[in-house]
Design an enzyme around this catalytic site. Structure first.
Site, PDB file in Angstrom:
ATOM      1  N   ASP A 202      -3.808  -5.005   0.398  1.00 23.91           N
ATOM      2  CA  ASP A 202      -4.262  -4.397   2.003  1.00 23.91           C
ATOM      3  C   ASP A 202      -5.544  -4.685   2.029  1.00 23.91           C
ATOM      4  OD1 ASP A 202      -4.768  -2.835   3.914  1.00 23.91           O
ATOM      5  OD2 ASP A 202      -4.274  -0.803   3.144  1.00 23.91           O
TER       6      ASP A 202
ATOM      7  N   GLU B 240      -3.913   1.631  -3.049  1.00 24.42           N
ATOM      8  CA  GLU B 240      -4.037   3.095  -2.576  1.00 24.42           C
ATOM      9  C   GLU B 240      -3.233   3.999  -3.514  1.00 24.42           C
ATOM     10  OE1 GLU B 240      -4.997   5.562   1.258  1.00 24.42           O
ATOM     11  OE2 GLU B 240      -4.175   3.817   1.752  1.00 24.42           O
TER      12      GLU B 240
ATOM     13  N   ASN C 192      -6.716  -4.957   4.988  1.00 27.32           N
ATOM     14  CA  ASN C 192      -7.208  -4.050   6.282  1.00 27.32           C
ATOM     15  C   ASN C 192      -7.613  -4.867   7.418  1.00 27.32           C
ATOM     16  OD1 ASN C 192      -6.850  -1.223   6.459  1.00 27.32           O
ATOM     17  ND2 ASN C 192      -7.759  -0.991   4.066  1.00 27.32           N
TER      18      ASN C 192
ATOM     19  N   ASP D 241       2.451   4.510   5.346  1.00 31.03           N
ATOM     20  CA  ASP D 241       2.421   3.815   6.678  1.00 31.03           C
ATOM     21  C   ASP D 241       2.300   2.255   6.844  1.00 31.03           C
ATOM     22  OD1 ASP D 241       0.178   3.988   5.455  1.00 31.03           O
ATOM     23  OD2 ASP D 241      -1.212   4.729   7.037  1.00 31.03           O
ATOM     24  N   HIS D 242       2.321   1.798   5.487  1.00 31.01           N
ATOM     25  CA  HIS D 242       2.708   0.018   5.128  1.00 31.01           C
ATOM     26  C   HIS D 242       3.838   0.033   4.459  1.00 31.01           C
ATOM     27  CE1 HIS D 242      -1.810  -0.705   5.101  1.00 31.01           C
ATOM     28  NE2 HIS D 242      -2.065   0.641   5.160  1.00 31.01           N
TER      29      HIS D 242
ATOM     30  N   TYR E 136      -7.871  -4.015  -2.562  1.00 32.29           N
ATOM     31  CA  TYR E 136      -7.821  -2.877  -1.537  1.00 32.29           C
ATOM     32  C   TYR E 136      -8.764  -3.051  -0.755  1.00 32.29           C
ATOM     33  CZ  TYR E 136      -7.308   1.610   0.630  1.00 32.29           C
ATOM     34  OH  TYR E 136      -7.329   2.933   1.377  1.00 32.29           O
TER      35      TYR E 136
ATOM     36  N   ASN F 165       0.957  -1.167   0.097  1.00 31.97           N
ATOM     37  CA  ASN F 165      -0.007  -0.060  -0.024  1.00 31.97           C
ATOM     38  C   ASN F 165       0.958   1.228  -0.141  1.00 31.97           C
ATOM     39  OD1 ASN F 165      -1.329   2.258   0.843  1.00 31.97           O
ATOM     40  ND2 ASN F 165      -3.128   0.973   1.689  1.00 31.97           N
TER      41      ASN F 165
END
Length: 262
Positions: free
Chosen positions: A150, A36, A152, A252-253, A107, A9
């Site tokens: 991702d 993303e 999540n 942040d990934h 995603y 991501n």
């Protein structure tokens, strides 16, 4: 054929195209799946990636949010894209390699902050997205396929820094974990990362909110590599590139890797 695949991501492919190029130079995965991307497809900097050997791409894009892309050094043809839960979001694309392996790049919606579909529409959309994935796999049982992205959700107790602390936090709630398990079981998917690394804390995401993410180490494993049983035994070498979280202006990934001998 042996190839290495990475999923990441990137949190804006245009803002972080330099990080994508760094990964391509230093790690050189044969296939790189991004989520993303936050870009229309035509504005993804493909020429810069082609200069590093990534001549093939299949993608779905949107301006400013969502977006998925598969970049490949190996010949790749598009194999479809789904509008899961009817959201109209660019959250899935699939590509097929010359060896017949289909790669699905997902995603999954993050789901907002409140784990209650009556109070939070985004959480309901996340659950509906996973249900649609499950039903799709039940109706069209995948074969010779890899699913990355991702998702999540951090499903296992050792996929989060504190199982107890996160039980009521979106990404680790029991209802999300159950929905993800149903989705995985519907396609008989094998969690390749945990097949290779069965024990221990394992994270692929650390919040931007942490002043010192590395010292706090309050991570979650939100990014996944799955494979169908007919090829899962060909997978090995799984790893997570934690160091990428310290790169300049990072996502942040971080990237998650696996190698397949097919």
């Amino acid at each position: 054929m042996t190839f290495t695949l990475a999923t990441w991501n990137i949190n804006s492919v245009r803002l972080r195209e330099g990080l994508v190029e760094r990964l391509m130079r230093e790690e050189a995965p044969d296939v790189l799946c991004l989520q993303e991307c936050k870009s229309p497809v035509e504005k993804i900097p493909l020429e810069r990636f082609r200069a590093l050997g990534y001549d093939w791409m299949v993608a779905r894009g949107q301006k400013g949010y969502n977006g998925v892309a598969i970049l490949s050094k190996l010949p790749l043809v598009e194999a479809g894209a789904g509008d899961y839960a009817g959201l109209g979001h660019a959250r899935h694309v699939a590509g097929r390699l010359e060896n017949g392996v289909t790669i699905h790049n997902f995603y999954v919606p993050a789901g907002g902050d409140i784990p209650d579909r009556d109070e939070n529409e985004k959480f309901g959309q996340k659950l509906d997205f996973l249900t649609h994935m499950r039903d799709d796999f039940l109706a069209n049982r995948p074969e010779k396929a890899i699913l990355v992205g991702d998702l999540n959700i951090a499903p296992r107790e050792d996929d989060v820094w504190s199982h107890k602390a996160l039980l009521k936090i979106v990404s680790h709630t029991p209802i999300e974990v159950e929905h993800l398990a149903q989705t995985r079981d519907a396609g008989n998917w094998v969690d390749v990362t945990r097949q290779d690394i069965p024990e221990g804390q394992l994270y692929s995401w650390w919040s931007y909110r942490a002043r010192d993410w590395d010292a706090a180490d309050k991570g979650r494993r939100l990014d996944h590599v799955w494979a169908t049983p007919d090829i899962s035994n060909a997978a090995h070498g799984s790893r997570i590139l934690r160091a990428a979280r310290s790169w300049e202006q990072p996502s942040d990934h971080v990237p998650v890797f696996a190698t397949f001998d097919l």
